[in-house]
Enzyme design. Structure first.
Site, PDB file in Angstrom:
ATOM      1  N   SER A 113     -55.405 -25.113 -22.587  1.00 12.62           N
ATOM      2  CA  SER A 113     -53.913 -25.246 -22.052  1.00 12.62           C
ATOM      3  C   SER A 113     -53.127 -24.203 -21.352  1.00 12.62           C
ATOM      4  O   SER A 113     -53.509 -23.833 -20.175  1.00 12.62           O
ATOM      5  CB  SER A 113     -53.140 -25.783 -23.268  1.00 12.62           C
ATOM      6  OG  SER A 113     -51.924 -26.289 -22.901  1.00 12.62           O
ATOM      7  N   HIS A 114     -52.033 -23.815 -22.013  1.00 12.67           N
ATOM      8  CA  HIS A 114     -51.260 -22.614 -21.273  1.00 12.67           C
ATOM      9  C   HIS A 114     -51.828 -21.181 -21.587  1.00 12.67           C
ATOM     10  O   HIS A 114     -51.008 -20.141 -21.320  1.00 12.67           O
ATOM     11  CB  HIS A 114     -49.899 -22.800 -21.863  1.00 12.67           C
ATOM     12  CG  HIS A 114     -49.688 -23.082 -23.286  1.00 12.67           C
ATOM     13  ND1 HIS A 114     -50.203 -24.195 -24.038  1.00 12.67           N
ATOM     14  CD2 HIS A 114     -49.422 -22.038 -24.428  1.00 12.67           C
ATOM     15  CE1 HIS A 114     -50.073 -23.813 -25.421  1.00 12.67           C
ATOM     16  NE2 HIS A 114     -49.593 -22.648 -25.679  1.00 12.67           N
ATOM     17  N   ASP A 279     -48.417 -26.383 -16.680  1.00 12.01           N
ATOM     18  CA  ASP A 279     -49.176 -25.581 -17.512  1.00 12.01           C
ATOM     19  C   ASP A 279     -50.628 -25.420 -16.803  1.00 12.01           C
ATOM     20  O   ASP A 279     -51.046 -26.367 -16.010  1.00 12.01           O
ATOM     21  CB  ASP A 279     -48.919 -25.640 -18.882  1.00 12.01           C
ATOM     22  CG  ASP A 279     -49.974 -26.589 -19.421  1.00 12.01           C
ATOM     23  OD1 ASP A 279     -50.001 -27.940 -18.513  1.00 12.01           O
ATOM     24  OD2 ASP A 279     -50.510 -26.706 -20.626  1.00 12.01           O
ATOM     25  N   ASP A 281     -53.472 -27.006 -17.944  1.00  7.26           N
ATOM     26  CA  ASP A 281     -54.223 -28.421 -17.874  1.00  7.26           C
ATOM     27  C   ASP A 281     -53.316 -29.359 -17.430  1.00  7.26           C
ATOM     28  O   ASP A 281     -53.683 -30.348 -17.633  1.00  7.26           O
ATOM     29  CB  ASP A 281     -54.957 -28.604 -19.011  1.00  7.26           C
ATOM     30  CG  ASP A 281     -54.027 -28.510 -20.258  1.00  7.26           C
ATOM     31  OD1 ASP A 281     -52.948 -27.876 -20.307  1.00  7.26           O
ATOM     32  OD2 ASP A 281     -54.190 -29.500 -21.080  1.00  7.26           O
ATOM     33  N   ASP A 283     -50.546 -30.776 -18.447  1.00  6.74           N
ATOM     34  CA  ASP A 283     -49.737 -31.750 -19.292  1.00  6.74           C
ATOM     35  C   ASP A 283     -48.367 -31.262 -19.888  1.00  6.74           C
ATOM     36  O   ASP A 283     -47.544 -32.268 -20.145  1.00  6.74           O
ATOM     37  CB  ASP A 283     -50.574 -32.059 -20.722  1.00  6.74           C
ATOM     38  CG  ASP A 283     -50.938 -30.890 -21.577  1.00  6.74           C
ATOM     39  OD1 ASP A 283     -50.586 -29.758 -21.230  1.00  6.74           O
ATOM     40  OD2 ASP A 283     -51.788 -30.885 -22.540  1.00  6.74           O
ATOM     41  N   ARG A 284     -48.050 -30.008 -19.724  1.00  5.07           N
ATOM     42  CA  ARG A 284     -46.825 -29.489 -19.914  1.00  5.07           C
ATOM     43  C   ARG A 284     -45.727 -29.491 -18.692  1.00  5.07           C
ATOM     44  O   ARG A 284     -46.427 -29.483 -17.556  1.00  5.07           O
ATOM     45  CB  ARG A 284     -46.878 -28.249 -20.450  1.00  5.07           C
ATOM     46  CG  ARG A 284     -47.347 -27.919 -21.902  1.00  5.07           C
ATOM     47  CD  ARG A 284     -47.191 -26.713 -22.482  1.00  5.07           C
ATOM     48  NE  ARG A 284     -47.745 -26.754 -23.855  1.00  5.07           N
ATOM     49  CZ  ARG A 284     -47.442 -25.661 -24.674  1.00  5.07           C
ATOM     50  NH1 ARG A 284     -46.739 -24.679 -24.440  1.00  5.07           N
ATOM     51  NH2 ARG A 284     -47.923 -25.783 -26.114  1.00  5.07           N
ATOM     52  N   LYS A 378     -49.586 -35.914 -23.072  1.00  6.61           N
ATOM     53  CA  LYS A 378     -48.402 -35.604 -22.457  1.00  6.61           C
ATOM     54  C   LYS A 378     -48.657 -35.504 -20.780  1.00  6.61           C
ATOM     55  O   LYS A 378     -49.936 -34.942 -20.531  1.00  6.61           O
ATOM     56  CB  LYS A 378     -47.691 -34.448 -23.084  1.00  6.61           C
ATOM     57  CG  LYS A 378     -48.489 -33.167 -23.113  1.00  6.61           C
ATOM     58  CD  LYS A 378     -47.870 -32.181 -24.036  1.00  6.61           C
ATOM     59  CE  LYS A 378     -48.642 -31.126 -24.278  1.00  6.61           C
ATOM     60  NZ  LYS A 378     -48.956 -30.903 -25.661  1.00  6.61           N
TER      61      LYS A 378
END
Ligand code: G1P
Ligand code: ZN
Length: 545
Positions: A113-114, A279, A281, A283-284, A378
């Site tokens: 992710s982030h 982010d 990947d 999703d954010r 998300k």
């Protein structure tokens, strides 16, 4: 091709956290570490043989190696077809979309992710089920159990790498590998949800400018295709668009601390009208107006309140859902709309059942995650397009839309304080200490604030009845404010303590107030209750969002 059985032994520390297994790259590169986990996933999935899986990742360091290892293992384990993003790339929401639109059995998503990437950064893997969403706790628990007993993994005799650079079909052993354009199917879904003609007209308005910061992560190709090529935003509207294995050395985390380049532009005198970031990947999301940041909790509430302005949600919302630490701004919208509002533990996997059962349409988390029933993750770029669609219809600025929202619903002043890389034992003690105090708190006061109620959040899934306990300590005060303390489940270094602070402000005359100043009494109360700063030896949080 022949299958090879490799003897192995359980490796410690393979318990999936808030969103899959996340560790330092060095850990994932230890012999058998990735293989043990992947084989454990394969071992607990009934019906894997002959099935179709989706595979892709955010392109961070080790993504390419991991993909090749997983492809060989999948072929050896009898997977029928693997749908892989070109060059092994897929954003998390696009992977979710592919699993759904292709009716796949599930998918493996490679990302941390982030979290920072590169050889010294983080890597991660998670398994998503056939609805396109993260595996529920029952599945992740079964995978973890399997990692404790594993004694072999399967791969192919031949160590050949598959060329993933060209769209098309190929085979590996008896398995078909279908290499797809990572953007195409996702972009088609966005075209169905949003009014692309209106978006094109908005972006063509004289003087209207946007800036999307892809932070050298996966959304670069997605945003370039959709915002610039399909919607006509001028070239350069997407910055840091080229995905890099180490994200250019930055943290691909769209918040005021890490999205500094975007904020420098959005805070300038010549700021674009709309700014956003996503982010690692994809999703954010972070939404920014000219010299105005939208908190993720407010963003969710604004989208819910305005959803019928957008084609995909014109029929209205079945309900909304938010994670427990997320502010109650969306609750007020739900109340006004007369629709249910569900409160879930932290982590996107808890929204899956609600979305599948049609109990909610929109959902979100304070950690910059917003989404809907269009996928089961998300979705950063979706939130960006949603906001742009609102701007196009309402003809107002980002700031004007949020301020109008506060005038109508009041403002839930909100902030999250993170204390990172805390000694794990100290962090556990702080949480355990407050947990033990909870029953005695009501009626007492902390730094002058009277406690009305306190508990350790437990959630009963309304669909399958499963219960998740210990999801965060909540302290409610007589003036309606609230604080939440929980341990992060995604950190890879020591422990991260998250303190969430919220206070409702109905008075429009006070809506312009600085959040940290407005929350100071709560910050003092938190210290009085936990001695968090004293016990960690920190003068202030590492990250304030
Ligand atoms: C964090 C966020 C949470 C989010 C998760 C995955 O988890 O707080 O909302 O779902 O990342 O993006 P945490 O580190 O708090 O366990
Ligand atoms: Zn992410």
């Amino acid at each position: 091709m022949r299958v090879k059985t490799v003897a192995t032994r359980p490796i410690e520390g393979q318990q999936p956290g808030t969103s899959g297994l996340r560790k330092k790259v060095a850990v994932f590169r230890e012999p058998g570490y990735l293989e043990n986990f992947v084989q454990s996933v394969f071992d607990v999935l009934p019906g894997l043989a002959g099935s179709t899986l989706v595979l892709g990742g955010d392109g961070r360091f080790f993504n390419d190696r991991a993909i090749q290892i997983i492809l060989r293992m999948a072929a050896a384990n009898g997977v029928g077809r693997m749908i892989v993003g070109r060059d092994g790339l897929l954003s998390t929401p696009a992977a979710s979309e592919l699993i759904r639109s292709r009716g796949a059995f599930g998918g493996l998503i490679l990302s941390a992710s982030h979290n920072p990437g590169g050889p010294d950064g983080d890597f991660g893997i998670k398994y998503n089920i056939g609805n396109g969403g993260p595996a529920p706790e029952a599945v992740t628990a079964a995978v973890h159990q399997r990692t404790l007993a594993i004694d072999r993994w399967l791969t192919l005799e031949d160590d050949v790498d598959v060329d993933l650079g060209r769209v098309g079909a190929t085979t590996l052993g008896a398995m078909t590998i279908e290499i797809v354009d990572p953007v195409a199917s996702y972009a088609r879904l966005m075209q169905r949800l949003f009014d692309f003609d209106r978006l094109r007209a908005l972006l063509a308005r004289p003087g209207f400018r946007i800036c999307f910061d892809a932070m050298h992560a996966i959304t670069g190709p997605y945003a370039t295709e959709i915002l610039e090529r399909q919607l006509g935003a001028p070239t350069g509207s997407v910055i840091n668009a080229r995905p890099l294995p180490d994200f250019g050395g930055g943290h691909p985390d769209p918040n005021p601390v890490w999205a500094t380049e975007l904020l420098a532009r959005m805070n300038g005198a010549d700021a674009p009208d709309f700014g956003a970031a996503s982010d690692g990947d994809g999703d954010r999301n972070m939404i920014v107006g000219a010299r105005f940041i939208v908190t993720p909790s407010d963003s969710l509430a604004v989208l819910a309140a305005n959803a019928t302005l957008v084609p995909g949600y014109a029929a209205g919302l079945k309900g909304v859902a938010r994670s427990m630490p997320t502010s109650a701004a969306v609750d007020r919208v739900a109340q006004a709309l007369g629709i249910p509002c569900h409160e879930t533990p932290t982590g996107w996997k808890f929204f899956g059942n609600l979305l599948d059962a049609g109990l909610c349409t929109l959902c979100g988390e304070e950690s910059a995650g917003t989404g809907s029933d269009h996928v089961r993750e998300k979705d950063g770029l979706w939130a960006v397009l949603f906001w742009l669609n609102l701007l196009a219809v309402r003809g107002e600025s980002v700031e004007a839309i949020v301020r109008a929202h506060w005038r109508r619903f009041g403002r839930n002043v909100y902030s999250r304080h993170d204390y990172e890389a805390v000694d794990a034992a100290v962090a556990q003690q702080i949480v355990a200490g407050l947990r033990a105090e909870l029953p005695a708190l009501p009626g007492r006061s902390a730094a002058g604030l009277a406690v009305s109620r306190a508990d350790d959040f437990a959630y009963t899934d309304p669909v399958d009845g499963s219960i998740s306990r210990g999801q965060g300590l909540r302290v409610f005060f007589a003036d309606g404010s609230r604080l939440v303390l929980r341990l992060s489940g995604t950190g890879t270094e020591g422990a991260t303590l998250r303190l969430y602070l919220e206070r409702y402000e109905p008075d429009p005359a006070r809506h312009g107030i600085d959040a940290q100043a407005a929350l100071q009494p709560l910050i003092d109360a938190a210290e009085a209750l936990t001695a968090l700063r004293a016990r960690t030896g920190r003068a202030a949080p590492d990250v304030i969002t």
